[in-house]
Design a protein around this motif. Structure first.
Motif, short mmCIF file in Angstrom:
data_model
loop_
_atom_site.label_atom_id
_atom_site.label_comp_id
_atom_site.label_asym_id
_atom_site.label_seq_id
_atom_site.Cartn_x
_atom_site.Cartn_y
_atom_site.Cartn_z
N ARG A 78 0.81 -1.22 0.00
CA ARG A 78 0.00 0.00 0.00
C ARG A 78 0.84 1.27 0.00
O ARG A 78 0.30 2.37 -0.16
CB ARG A 78 -0.93 0.00 1.22
CG ARG A 78 -1.96 -1.11 1.23
CD ARG A 78 -2.71 -1.15 2.55
NE ARG A 78 -3.41 0.10 2.81
CZ ARG A 78 -3.95 0.41 3.99
NH1 ARG A 78 -3.85 -0.46 5.01
NH2 ARG A 78 -4.57 1.55 4.16
N ILE A 79 2.14 1.14 0.17
CA ILE A 79 2.98 2.32 0.34
C ILE A 79 3.25 3.01 -0.99
O ILE A 79 3.78 2.42 -1.92
CB ILE A 79 4.31 1.96 1.02
CG1 ILE A 79 4.08 1.44 2.44
CG2 ILE A 79 5.26 3.16 1.05
CD1 ILE A 79 5.33 0.97 3.15
N ASP A 80 2.85 4.28 -1.05
CA ASP A 80 3.22 5.17 -2.13
C ASP A 80 3.20 6.58 -1.56
O ASP A 80 2.96 6.77 -0.35
CB ASP A 80 2.31 5.01 -3.36
CG ASP A 80 0.83 5.26 -3.06
OD1 ASP A 80 0.52 5.89 -2.02
OD2 ASP A 80 -0.01 4.84 -3.85
N ASP A 81 3.42 7.59 -2.40
CA ASP A 81 3.48 8.96 -1.89
C ASP A 81 2.17 9.38 -1.23
O ASP A 81 2.19 10.00 -0.15
CB ASP A 81 3.80 9.94 -3.03
CG ASP A 81 5.23 9.81 -3.53
OD1 ASP A 81 6.11 9.45 -2.73
OD2 ASP A 81 5.47 10.05 -4.72
N ILE A 112 11.90 10.16 3.36
CA ILE A 112 13.04 10.41 4.23
C ILE A 112 13.92 11.53 3.70
O ILE A 112 14.27 12.47 4.44
CB ILE A 112 13.87 9.12 4.41
CG1 ILE A 112 13.02 8.02 5.06
CG2 ILE A 112 15.13 9.40 5.23
CD1 ILE A 112 12.49 8.35 6.44
N ASN A 113 14.30 11.46 2.46
CA ASN A 113 15.21 12.46 1.89
C ASN A 113 14.64 13.87 1.96
O ASN A 113 15.37 14.84 2.20
CB ASN A 113 15.54 12.12 0.44
CG ASN A 113 16.48 10.94 0.30
OD1 ASN A 113 17.26 10.63 1.20
ND2 ASN A 113 16.41 10.26 -0.83
N GLU A 114 13.34 13.99 1.74
CA GLU A 114 12.70 15.31 1.67
C GLU A 114 12.08 15.74 2.99
O GLU A 114 11.50 16.82 3.07
CB GLU A 114 11.66 15.31 0.55
CG GLU A 114 12.25 15.04 -0.82
CD GLU A 114 11.20 14.90 -1.91
OE1 GLU A 114 10.03 15.27 -1.66
OE2 GLU A 114 11.55 14.40 -3.01
N GLY A 115 12.18 14.89 4.02
CA GLY A 115 11.65 15.26 5.33
C GLY A 115 10.14 15.36 5.36
O GLY A 115 9.56 16.19 6.07
N ARG A 116 9.46 14.49 4.63
CA ARG A 116 8.00 14.51 4.62
C ARG A 116 7.41 13.96 5.92
O ARG A 116 6.22 14.14 6.20
CB ARG A 116 7.47 13.72 3.43
CG ARG A 116 7.91 14.28 2.07
CD ARG A 116 7.34 13.47 0.92
NE ARG A 116 7.82 13.96 -0.38
CZ ARG A 116 7.43 13.47 -1.56
NH1 ARG A 116 6.55 12.47 -1.60
NH2 ARG A 116 7.91 13.97 -2.68
N LYS A 228 16.73 14.91 5.46
CA LYS A 228 15.90 15.95 6.07
C LYS A 228 14.97 15.41 7.14
O LYS A 228 14.57 16.14 8.05
CB LYS A 228 15.10 16.67 4.99
CG LYS A 228 15.95 17.53 4.07
CD LYS A 228 15.10 18.32 3.09
CE LYS A 228 15.97 19.20 2.20
NZ LYS A 228 15.15 19.96 1.21
N ALA A 229 14.60 14.15 7.06
CA ALA A 229 13.68 13.57 8.04
C ALA A 229 14.37 13.38 9.38
O ALA A 229 15.53 12.96 9.44
CB ALA A 229 13.15 12.24 7.55
N ALA A 260 8.43 12.65 15.38
CA ALA A 260 7.14 12.99 14.77
C ALA A 260 7.01 14.46 14.43
O ALA A 260 6.23 14.84 13.56
CB ALA A 260 6.00 12.59 15.70
N TRP A 261 7.78 15.29 15.12
CA TRP A 261 7.64 16.74 14.91
C TRP A 261 8.77 17.25 14.05
O TRP A 261 9.89 17.40 14.49
CB TRP A 261 7.61 17.46 16.25
CG TRP A 261 6.42 17.04 17.07
CD1 TRP A 261 6.41 16.24 18.17
CD2 TRP A 261 5.05 17.37 16.81
NE1 TRP A 261 5.14 16.04 18.61
CE2 TRP A 261 4.27 16.73 17.81
CE3 TRP A 261 4.39 18.15 15.85
CZ2 TRP A 261 2.88 16.83 17.86
CZ3 TRP A 261 3.01 18.24 15.90
CH2 TRP A 261 2.27 17.60 16.90
N GLN A 262 8.47 17.48 12.79
CA GLN A 262 9.48 17.92 11.83
C GLN A 262 9.74 19.42 11.95
O GLN A 262 8.86 20.18 12.32
CB GLN A 262 9.02 17.58 10.41
CG GLN A 262 8.87 16.08 10.20
CD GLN A 262 10.17 15.32 10.39
OE1 GLN A 262 11.17 15.58 9.74
NE2 GLN A 262 10.18 14.38 11.33
#
Length: 262
Positions: A78-81, A112-116, A228-229, A260-262
């Motif tokens: 189920r994993i996608d953007d 992970i790379n973009e800190g979403r 970034k994450a 959890a808090w970016q």
């Protein structure tokens, strides 16, 4: 307007009741609406099932205490953007870094790379290499400090974990060290230290019983500051009894709130 005393009292009481109702509604809203949403990718079955089951029980209590919702999946189909965009924290609960769909792997890398969102990985998340017919996930290996799994203490050992960065919010309240009972302590082809920020390491000289499987420099909790994450890897995660270890649950708790808090 001059109102009779009894009417003034009634209106004042109504006003106080309305104010109190507003406060109560706000308090109820604060307790029922989650502050953030967590997705946990949990290993299905196998030798880690008792740990995963214990984690789910602990996380249920923790979610009420710290006001977050948590959903579970047992594979990456189920994993996608779009799926990941619903969650502020991804917990890799003993799920290995292989057997992911290509779409899931790509979406996770962007997450992970973009800190979403944040990430916490446990134990099996560093089973990096060639397993069950799957090749090495190069990105994940680099994410974990450029390491590959080599071996583990199959007979288990109790050991002392030394806190290296006491200023980190993840290590808050853990003191200088804490003990972990009967863990299988993975070894890797090299220490991840040059490529990550180490928060804690195991003192291999405290192994009981002793073992010849040693790395010398042996980090067990770390974060990769090159993405970034917010992220934390916690090696310990084999036995369900870890959830009776106050230091371990404090570490898990701290990691959740920080990541959890970016």
């Amino acid at each position: 307007m001059n109102l009779p005393g009894s009417l003034r009292d009634i209106l004042a009481a109504w006003g106080a009741a309305l104010v109190w109702a507003g406060f109560a509604a706000a308090a109820q809203s604060q307790h029922t609406e989650p502050g953030f949403h967590v997705i946990a990718l949990a290993e299905k079955g196998g030798i880690h099932k008792p740990y995963v089951d214990a984690a789910k029980i602990w996380l249920q209590t923790e979610s009420l205490r710290d006001r977050f919702s948590i959903d579970y999946i047992e594979d990456t189909s189920r994993i996608d953007d779009a799926f990941l965009s619903r969650y502020q924290l991804f917990i890799q609960l003993n799920y290995p870094p292989y057997a992911w769909t290509p779409a899931a792997a790509s979406a996770f890398e962007r997450y992970i790379n973009e800190g979403r969102g944040g990430w916490i990985g446990f134990h099996h998340a560093t089973l990096l290499g060639r397993f069950d017919g799957y090749g090495l996930w190069d990105w994940f290996s680099n994410y974990m400090g450029g390491i590959q799994f080599t071996n583990y203490i199959a007979t288990f050992a109790t050991a002392t974990v030394d806190v290296e960065d006491r200023s980190s919010p993840v290590m808050k309240g853990l003191g200088r060290s804490f003990q972990v009972q009967s863990e299988e302590w993975y070894t890797y082809d090299k220490s991840p230290r040059p490529n990550v920020h180490v928060l804690a390491s195991v003192d291999e000289n405290t192994y009981q019983p002793d073992s010849n499987l040693k790395m010398g420099d042996h980090p067990v909790v770390w974060t990769n500051e090159q993405v970034k994450a917010r992220n934390v890897y916690i090696f310990m995660g084999h036995h369900p009894e870890l959830f009776q270890n106050k230091a371990y649950t404090r570490l898990f708790h701290n990691a959740i709130l920080w990541a959890a808090w970016q």
